[in-house]
Design a protein around this motif. Structure first.
Motif, PDB file in Angstrom:
ATOM      1  N   CYS A 360       1.040  -1.505   0.424  1.00 42.53           N
ATOM      2  CA  CYS A 360      -0.109  -0.347   0.182  1.00 42.53           C
ATOM      3  C   CYS A 360       0.505   1.190  -0.275  1.00 42.53           C
ATOM      4  N   CYS A 361       0.425   2.203  -0.830  1.00 44.98           N
ATOM      5  CA  CYS A 361       1.333   3.427  -1.264  1.00 44.98           C
ATOM      6  C   CYS A 361       0.427   4.743  -1.214  1.00 44.98           C
ATOM      7  N   GLY A 362      -0.567   4.513  -0.414  1.00 41.01           N
ATOM      8  CA  GLY A 362      -1.270   6.041  -0.464  1.00 41.01           C
ATOM      9  C   GLY A 362      -1.216   7.122   0.926  1.00 41.01           C
ATOM     10  N   HIS A 363      -0.197   7.371   0.835  1.00 40.19           N
ATOM     11  CA  HIS A 363       0.485   8.129   1.699  1.00 40.19           C
ATOM     12  C   HIS A 363       1.678   9.466   1.134  1.00 40.19           C
ATOM     13  N   GLY A 364       0.861  10.253   0.409  1.00 36.85           N
ATOM     14  CA  GLY A 364       1.128  10.841  -0.321  1.00 36.85           C
ATOM     15  C   GLY A 364       1.155  12.196  -0.009  1.00 36.85           C
ATOM     16  N   CYS A 365      -0.613  12.270   0.666  1.00 31.93           N
ATOM     17  CA  CYS A 365      -0.363  14.120   0.449  1.00 31.93           C
ATOM     18  C   CYS A 365      -1.608  13.732   2.011  1.00 31.93           C
ATOM     19  N   ILE A 366      -1.982  12.788   2.451  1.00 32.56           N
ATOM     20  CA  ILE A 366      -3.159  13.458   3.209  1.00 32.56           C
ATOM     21  C   ILE A 366      -2.897  12.895   4.726  1.00 32.56           C
ATOM     22  N   PRO A 367      -3.353  13.715   6.015  1.00 31.41           N
ATOM     23  CA  PRO A 367      -2.515  14.015   6.902  1.00 31.41           C
ATOM     24  C   PRO A 367      -3.465  12.127   8.165  1.00 31.41           C
ATOM     25  N   TRP A 368      -2.435  12.004   8.289  1.00 32.99           N
ATOM     26  CA  TRP A 368      -3.252  10.350   8.833  1.00 32.99           C
ATOM     27  C   TRP A 368      -1.817  10.097  10.224  1.00 32.99           C
ATOM     28  N   GLY A 369      -2.719   9.191  10.662  1.00 31.64           N
ATOM     29  CA  GLY A 369      -2.546   8.888  12.222  1.00 31.64           C
ATOM     30  C   GLY A 369      -1.784   6.903  12.456  1.00 31.64           C
ATOM     31  N   VAL A 370      -1.229   6.947  13.045  1.00 28.49           N
ATOM     32  CA  VAL A 370      -0.242   5.058  13.292  1.00 28.49           C
ATOM     33  C   VAL A 370      -1.906   4.761  13.619  1.00 28.49           C
ATOM     34  N   ALA A 371      -2.288   3.518  13.244  1.00 28.94           N
ATOM     35  CA  ALA A 371      -3.069   2.889  12.591  1.00 28.94           C
ATOM     36  C   ALA A 371      -3.149   1.688  13.402  1.00 28.94           C
ATOM     37  N   SER A 372      -4.478   1.171  14.552  1.00 26.89           N
ATOM     38  CA  SER A 372      -4.156   0.288  15.382  1.00 26.89           C
ATOM     39  C   SER A 372      -3.997  -0.957  13.794  1.00 26.89           C
ATOM     40  N   ASP A 373      -4.723  -1.159  13.257  1.00 26.86           N
ATOM     41  CA  ASP A 373      -5.457  -2.179  12.287  1.00 26.86           C
ATOM     42  C   ASP A 373      -4.054  -3.093  11.639  1.00 26.86           C
ATOM     43  N   LEU A 374      -3.866  -1.499  11.476  1.00 27.61           N
ATOM     44  CA  LEU A 374      -1.900  -1.850  11.081  1.00 27.61           C
ATOM     45  C   LEU A 374      -1.384  -2.481  12.186  1.00 27.61           C
ATOM     46  N   SER A 375      -0.880  -2.416  13.332  1.00 26.54           N
ATOM     47  CA  SER A 375       0.363  -2.112  14.436  1.00 26.54           C
ATOM     48  C   SER A 375      -0.710  -3.869  14.950  1.00 26.54           C
TER      49      SER A 375
END
Length: 429
Positions: A360-375
């Motif tokens: 997944c490479c969708g982090h080019g612009c949007i402000p985001w946080g640490v996702a528990s779904d990933l961690s």
């Protein structure tokens, strides 16, 4: 920041065009999204299993003149009882910046959809282009916002030989006009860092909100004019990179589905599916396939989507096509997507002897946080979690990925918005 007075005008003009029989369903969906946003404000968002669409929450605010009351506009001083919150998927609520999940500008997607209805251009199959055996490709996902992080990502990625946008222009990919804004130009074409003839871009849900009108205009302009259509392919002796339009044929594309275009699809038999099948059939001995889409094949946590018999699930469509891989070609497939605003590397998936490496490479612009779904997922090998602040769990650095091709070897890398290496594979045949 979106001009809120103009935004209100755009939203009300679009709402006036909605048939009366369609409004009740939309109003119920808007209210549900609004209540979810209120839950985030009251620190109860953890009790809400899945987030509601931010576009619907913003639309409710605009139609009910709730911009200065219960919600918060970007850049506005936060009352004492507001707090910034990160959802399980990494969405940031009340971050006070453009494009966070409580930015009222997301309501613009609604007038983009309503006021461009009936103007969708025909789907066009693009070109197949040979590239050198040694080349570096930069992948910028969900990049089209022209905010400082996106511009920093573009500046860091521009030294690559080829630049590919995995889709999404914000708030929606419109061409402008009497009442709409020219976001496709101002947030993508005019600020794109890639060279003419070496730049490519994929369609997306945010560009389909404008019924691909802005996307079609981008394809007709430098720097993207070499692409020639909605899907394209690049190849050399060792690799074949196929970019696919997963948004044009999205099944949830009716006004009642707003915001819609969220479920990726390659469309019916013929056209794009035939293009993919042709590219697969042309794989030569040892040649490896690399797929690029806007929509995600897997869920954010790396699990396979359910309803395996649903022909519109992108994962199912792609894996069926991969059964046609020639025996002599590499049975290892690399698949990059955006749509989800994270940088993540997932565990390989084996399907009938074929190994898919999902990214997944969708982090080019949007402000985001640490996702528990990933961690908290065992399916995730790595994800971008470097926090640049101001909070402990937000904002995570934006970034991009590169594919360095050198003969038969490939090095994958993820980079942050400063051009610093975040993750990489060693060169592998």
């Amino acid at each position: 920041m979106k001009d809120l007075s103009r935004l209100r005008q755009q939203v009300r003009a679009a709402w006036a065009k909605v048939p009366p029989e369609k409004k009740p369903k939309l109003q119920l969906k808007m209210l549900d999204a609004h209540n979810h946003a209120l839950a985030a404000r009251s620190k109860a968002v953890a009790a809400v299993l899945r987030p509601a669409p931010r576009e619907l929450a913003a639309l409710h605010r605009l139609l009910n003149d709730d911009l200065d009351g219960e919600m918060l506009a970007p850049g506005a001083a936060a009352p004492a009882d507001f707090f910034t919150n990160v959802g399980p998927d990494g969405q940031v609520y009340f971050g006070g910046v453009d494009f966070d999940s409580t930015d009222p500008g997301w309501a613009y997607c609604f007038p983009a959809m309503v006021l461009t209805e009936g103007s969708t251009p025909p789907f066009a199959v693009g070109k197949t282009i040979q590239i050198p055996d040694s080349a570096t490709l930069a992948l910028l996902g969900d990049w089209g916002g022209a905010n400082p992080p996106a511009l920093a990502v573009g500046a860091a990625a521009k030294l690559s030989d080829y630049l590919i946008h995995l889709g999404d222009v914000y708030y929606a990919g419109t061409n402008g006009g009497d009442i709409l804004d020219p976001y496709e130009s101002t947030n993508l074409v005019d600020v794109w860092p890639g060279a003419v003839g070496r730049s490519f871009t994929l369609n997306s849900n945010h560009e389909m909100y404008a019924h691909a009108t802005g996307y079609a205009s981008a394809l007709a302009q430098a720097p993207f004019s070499a692409q020639g259509g909605n899907c394209f392919a690049l190849y050399n002796n060792s690799f074949r990179i196929v970019g696919l339009d997963s948004a044009y044929y999205a099944p949830d594309n009716q006004l009642e589905d707003f915001p819609g275009y969220m479920i990726g699809s390659l469309g019916p038999d013929g056209g794009q599916l035939q293009f993919l099948q042709q590219q697969i059939s042309q794989l030569t001995a040892g040649q490896r396939l690399i797929l690029l889409t806007h929509h995600n094949g897997l869920n954010l946590d790396g699990s396979i989507p359910t309803a395996a018999d649903d022909p519109y699930l992108l994962w199912q469509q792609v894996t069926r096509c991969l059964q046609q891989l020639p025996a002599a070609a590499s049975q290892s497939v690399l698949w990059y997507w955006g749509h989800v605003h994270a940088g993540a590397v997932y565990r390989p998936q084996s399907i009938n002897g074929i190994t898919i490496y999902p990214r997944c490479c969708g982090h080019g612009c949007i402000p985001w946080g640490v996702a528990s779904d990933l961690s908290q997922s065992n399916n995730v090998l790595w994800f971008e979690s470097q926090v640049v602040g101001p909070g402990e769990s937000y904002f995570v650095t934006n970034g991009y990925a590169t594919l360095k091709l050198n003969g038969a070897s490939l090095t994958e890398s993820f980079w942050n918005q400063k051009g610093e290496l975040s993750w990489s594979t060693p060169p592998a045949a």
